[in-house]
Design an enzyme around this catalytic site. Structure first.
Site, PDB file in Angstrom:
ATOM      1  N   HIS A  29      -1.992   6.234   8.465  1.00  0.00           N
ATOM      2  CA  HIS A  29      -1.135   5.153   8.967  1.00  0.00           C
ATOM      3  C   HIS A  29       0.346   5.498   8.754  1.00  0.00           C
ATOM      4  CE1 HIS A  29      -0.203   0.815   9.748  1.00  0.00           C
ATOM      5  NE2 HIS A  29       0.826   1.094   8.946  1.00  0.00           N
ATOM      6  N   GLU A  30       0.680   5.890   7.531  1.00  0.00           N
ATOM      7  CA  GLU A  30       2.094   6.174   7.254  1.00  0.00           C
ATOM      8  C   GLU A  30       2.550   7.398   8.045  1.00  0.00           C
ATOM      9  OE1 GLU A  30       3.369   3.729   5.892  1.00  0.00           O
ATOM     10  OE2 GLU A  30       1.529   2.900   5.046  1.00  0.00           O
ATOM     11  N   GLY A  37       0.802  -1.220   0.000  1.00  0.00           N
ATOM     12  CA  GLY A  37       0.000   0.000   0.000  1.00  0.00           C
ATOM     13  C   GLY A  37       0.834   1.269   0.000  1.00  0.00           C
ATOM     14  N   MET A  61       4.657   3.246   2.090  1.00  0.00           N
ATOM     15  CA  MET A  61       5.851   3.050   2.914  1.00  0.00           C
ATOM     16  C   MET A  61       6.230   4.344   3.609  1.00  0.00           C
ATOM     17  SD  MET A  61       8.193   1.042   3.978  1.00  0.00           S
ATOM     18  CE  MET A  61       9.360   1.664   5.175  1.00  0.00           C
TER      19      MET A  61
HETATM   20  N1  B3K Z   1       5.942  -0.637   6.629  1.00  0.00           N
HETATM   21  C1  B3K Z   1       5.376  -0.798   5.306  1.00  0.00           C
HETATM   22  C2  B3K Z   1       5.278  -2.211   4.862  1.00  0.00           C
HETATM   23  C3  B3K Z   1       6.521  -2.764   4.297  1.00  0.00           C
HETATM   24  C4  B3K Z   1       6.261  -4.131   3.735  1.00  0.00           C
HETATM   25  C5  B3K Z   1       7.503  -4.824   3.336  1.00  0.00           C
HETATM   26  N2  B3K Z   1       7.226  -6.101   2.766  1.00  0.00           N
HETATM   27  C6  B3K Z   1       4.051  -0.143   5.192  1.00  0.00           C
HETATM   28  C7  B3K Z   1       3.267  -0.015   6.410  1.00  0.00           C
HETATM   29  O1  B3K Z   1       2.948  -0.959   7.108  1.00  0.00           O
HETATM   30  O2  B3K Z   1       2.939   1.070   6.740  1.00  0.00           O
HETATM   31 ZN    ZN Z   2       2.590   0.177   8.832  1.00  0.00          ZN
END
Ligand code: B3K
Ligand code: ZN
Length: 887
Positions: A319-320, A283, A285
């Site tokens: 979320h991010e 989705g 990062m």
């Molecule tokens: N931290 C990233 C997800 C990374 C996935 C790697 N396979 C997005 C998130 O959870 O916000």
């Molecule tokens: Zn996350």
């Protein structure tokens, strides 16, 4: 082509590795083997000469011996498909060597400067990990272990560094050059290239590194934090997408304000960049100051995005953003602690969305997701605790368990402490661990200290997998209700025996004979069996339990039908109303599918559900958003879970017929009510505040009408499609039409494609609508769509739009012939060499074979064996298939 994640080229991190790698078995990494890294890397300088096919990377690492680790006279720098062009220590050539994919550099003293040069080809990077090309631009994805595909580095989250980055690239191809932190200098060169220098003052692990170079434009709006810092917020997209970025930008501002108010968290840089890319494995990062997003979670306008898409954009943007504290300022010590940042951040985004959109409906949506995605995982061969103990490929552990159950576990702490004390706990956590790479244990301890809770036994939620089941028995004694609760946690792979866990349950004892509803209280079931004495509100007590879904458990009880009907109509907790209706429908449908109901019971069950639906339609105190939830029957996936509980096996064919039959019965019995409801909701305008709820109910009503009267539904749906002034109505109409065998179907599908053929996200919807359809020829349709010129295995959104949707279509996927299973297995095999991370995501759908009825069980198991036999699988797919066959 990258071969880095094939089992012949395994990750060999000595601090974490356990079993010796073999050509066929990628090594197992164990949580208990964690050791601090031998070296600190306080500063990193990177210099990129960017080009699509040939990017030169020069890195300079300042390294210092870590006094808290064992002495080492070498440093292991992880690599993945890299060859060093030069390696120097303190300006001198050294005697380096390769160990598999990693670079080993001898270091004699206590501090050194290591300089390394490498070259990579972003255009050949189909895994979309590391630096890759997408639509002519360059972007990165480093979590979990992608940085090692850019340059040699200790690629582990407990090595935190301050980054200074210089980027040079062709000015015409890459007019915009972005990186983490703040831009400190920029300029032009005489040869048509330009450069920019970026500095990120916050030490970070390399998984949070990001770089973007491309032809982009920004929608910008400053945000002023509570302490007066003015933050430049930009949403970067391709020029043609600029008109669809307002919602993302506004969502970011809402999230920034909310996190200040609710969690006391303020942003810490002068710049916040979000970039949308169309080729992305997930989705979004949370890279520090430079979030990279899948276009799906950025772009939205009413013509191309549904109401649900708008919600998803808002939720993912938030979320991010929330990760800036829960993930970036406090990060994870090792990848076993992933839920530390993901569980907490999911909880934070859920609470945010509840505040933005209404608590009850959002809670219902989250519970539906948990039941559809996490409960099956917890009951199958891939079950793992929210803090796993081992993995072969960490990317396989970005799961509903780590994310969604992780959020539920923290939500339980919050329920037990209350919002205020919980906040004291999170304040202490952020204060204590700011700038650190922390563990789940650090979090629990901070909540324990800050919120004043005893979480000694509660820690079991971090180590035990499996969804607890709580059996409820009740009787009246004198003036009180005696409630006996008994918990069991089912065995899961590697965990045959479980200890009882604290289960907080909000309970009210209502009475069918009293005017007033019973008061609510929180009880915590912490023993295997426990009795609670609760006050009675009057005669005929009805227990409302796990209100608001305080605990992620399955409640097992035999409640009288009349009690469920009472709760569905009268409970003062909206979630409990929804739950009672679900319980009524689940009992009925699973009874039919398992053939355990008498004709009389069947008729009575159906009548009760119809009456409850009628009451929900008529109840003027309900808003349409909530009404829409009440009128939705439980999903076939969830019904399968209930049918296949314990030693029993589930039959997706029988579940599908039972659910289809009930929908038709409701559609016939409530034809008049549904028509009127459809007409009323169709008259609500797009921008009416009640419009959202109305649109949801409209399509739900249309789907019920379709089950009873397909000809009428086809007419209404075609009219809805033609008159629609928004994507929610258009997609809803098309969803109903695509399940019907009628002339309106091909006409409207063709019109939809024609209208949106230049918009990739809407073309994805076009694929999905057909792959999810109830049409009898769905398998043939999917096969044909795979040959469509717009289909490609190289774009994860497109792959998911067709095949993930199909794997979630019980009718097509579970076809008794096994064709659906074969199709998904073929996709896994074809995709694995291109994009192993996305390929492995399809394995769980085949992995439920032990719980399927014998015919389908043999077919799914056969497909898993076929994949295994193909050999040369990526580490990702190997791990998922082997666990699915063993577990
Ligand atoms: N931290 C990233 C997800 C990374 C996935 C790697 N396979 C997005 C998130 O959870 O916000
Ligand atoms: Zn996350």
């Amino acid at each position: 082509m990258d071969i880095a994640t094939t089992p012949t080229n395994p990750d060999t991190n000595p601090e974490l590795a356990d079993a010796a790698p073999s050509p066929h078995q990628p090594p197992v990494i164990l949580r208990k083997d964690y050791r601090p890294f031998g070296w600190l890397v306080p500063e990193v300088k990177l210099d990129f000469d960017l080009a699509l096919t040939r990017t030169r990377v020069r890195s300079q690492l300042t390294v210092q011996r870590n006094a808290r680790a064992d002495h080492a006279d070498t440093i292991r720098l992880n690599g993945d498909s890299l060859t060093p062009l030069s390696v120097a220590v303190d300006g001198e050539a050294v005697d380096w060597r390769m160990d598999g994919p990693d670079l080993i550099v001898p270091l004699r003293g206590d501090s050194h400067l290591i300089a390394i040069e490498t070259e990579i080809d972003p255009s050949a990077n189909t895994q979309l990990m590391g630096l890759y090309a997408s639509n002519g631009m360059l972007c990165t994805q480093c979590e979990a272990e992608g940085f090692r595909r850019i340059t040699f580095f200790p690629d582990r989250p407990d090595v935190l560094s301050v980054y200074a980055v210089r980027m040079t690239g062709d000015k015409a191809a890459f007019p915009i050059l972005l990186c983490n932190g703040n831009r400190v200098a920029a300029g032009d060169n005489a040869d048509g290239t330009h450069w920019a220098e970026w500095h990120d003052p916050w030490p970070k692990p390399c998984y949070l590194f990001a770089l973007v170079a491309g032809d982009l434009v920004a929608n910008s709006k400053p945000f002023t934090t509570r302490s007066g810092r003015v933050v430049e917020c930009n949403v970067w997209v391709r020029k043609e997408d600029l008109g669809r970025t307002d919602h993302a930008l506004e969502s970011l501002h809402r999230a920034m304000a909310w996190d200040e108010q609710v969690f006391g968290r303020e942003y810490d840089l002068d710049l916040y960049n979000i970039v949308a890319v169309s080729d992305f494995n997930m989705g979004a990062m949370e890279n520090k100051g430079l979030n990279v997003f899948n276009t799906k979670y950025v772009l939205a306008d009413p013509d191309t995005a549904t109401d649900a898409d708008f919600d998803a954009v808002e939720g993912v943007i938030a979320h991010e953003y929330f990760h800036n504290w829960s993930g970036n300022r406090v990060t994870c010590r090792d990848w076993f602690q992933l839920s530390l940042k993901e569980g907490l951040t999911v909880l934070r985004d859920q609470l945010f969305s509840q505040d933005m959109r209404g608590h009850a409906v959002k809670r219902i949506e989250d519970v539906r997701i948990l039941r559809a995605a996490q409960f099956p995982e917890d009951a199958g061969p891939l079950a793992h605790p929210i803090r796993p103990d081992s993995y072969r490929e960490i990317n396989n552990f970005y799961t509903a368990t780590v994310y969604n159950k992780g959020a539920e576990v923290i939500r339980m702490m919050r329920s037990m402490a209350g919002a205020e004390r919980f906040r004291a706990g999170t304040d202490l956590y952020f204060e204590r661990h700011d700038g650190q790479a922390a563990t789940c244990e650090d979090f629990v301890k901070a909540i324990e200290d800050g919120a004043g809770l005893d979480l000694a036994q509660f820690r079991l939620w971090y180590s035990q997998a499996g969804t607890p089941r709580v059996a409820v028995a009740q009787h009246v004694h004198d003036d009180a209700l005696v409630l006996t609760l008994r918990q069991t946690v089912p065995p899961t792979p590697d965990q045959p025996d479980k200890a009882p866990m604290p289960i907080p349950l909000r309970i009210a004892v209502h009475s069918r004979g009293a005017a007033k509803l019973g008061a609510e209280q929180l009880v915590v079931l912490s023993q295997a069996e426990q009795t609670f004495i609760l006050p009675l509100a009057g005669p005929d007590p009805v227990v409302s339990i796990n209100r608001g879904f305080t605990a992620p458990v399955v409640i097992e009880r035999e409640l009288k039908r009349a009690d469920l009907v009472f709760l569905a109509a009268h409970d003062d907790d909206p979630f409990a109303r929804f739950e009672a209706l679900q319980e009524l429908a689940v009992g009925h449908l699973v009874g039919i599918a398992s053939g355990t109901l008498t004709a009389e019971e069947r008729a009575a069950g159906e009548a009760a559900i119809i009456a409850a639906f009628r009451a929900s339609i008529a109840d003027s105190a309900l808003d349409d958003a909530m009404r829409g939830e009440l009128l939705m029957l439980p999903s076939e996936t969830y019904l399968f879970e209930v049918m296949a509980a314990g030693e029993r096996r589930g039959d997706p064919g029988a579940i599908h017929s039972a659910r289809k039959g009930l929908k038709a019965a409701i559609g016939i019995a409530l034809a008049g009510e549904l028509d009127a409801l459809y007409a009323r909701t169709s008259a609500v305008a797009l921008d009416d505040p009640a419009g959202r709820g109305a649109r949801k109910v409209k399509t739900t009503a249309l789907a019920l009408i379709a089950a009873a009267d397909p000809v009428l539904a086809a007419r209404l749906a075609a009219r809805q499609y033609d008159a629609a002034d928004n994507m929610t109505d258009r997609q809803g109409a098309l969803m109903v039409l695509s399940g019907l065998d009628c002339p309106e179907r091909p006409e409207r599908l063709a019109a939809f494609y024609e209208r949106y053929k230049d918009n990739a996200l809407v073309v994805d919807k076009w694929f999905t609508l057909q792959a999810l359809s109830l049409h009898p020829d769905v398998i043939r349709h999917v096969r044909e769509l795979a040959g469509h010129p717009d289909f490609t295995l190289k774009n994860p959104n497109r792959v998911r739009a067709l095949y993930m949707a199909f794997a979630g279509n019980p009718k097509g996927f579970h076809a008794a012939s096994g064709e659906g299973y074969r199709m998904v297995a073929d996709v896994i095999l074809a995709l694995d060499p291109i994009n192993p991370q996305t390929a492995a995501r399809f394995v769980p759908s085949l992995g439920r074979w032990r719980r399927l009825e014998p015919g389908r069980a043999a077919l799914t198991k056969g497909e898993l064996e076929r994949i295994m036999a193909a050999g040369n699988l990526s580490r990702d797919t190997f791990e998922q298939v082997s666990r699915s066959l063993e577990g």
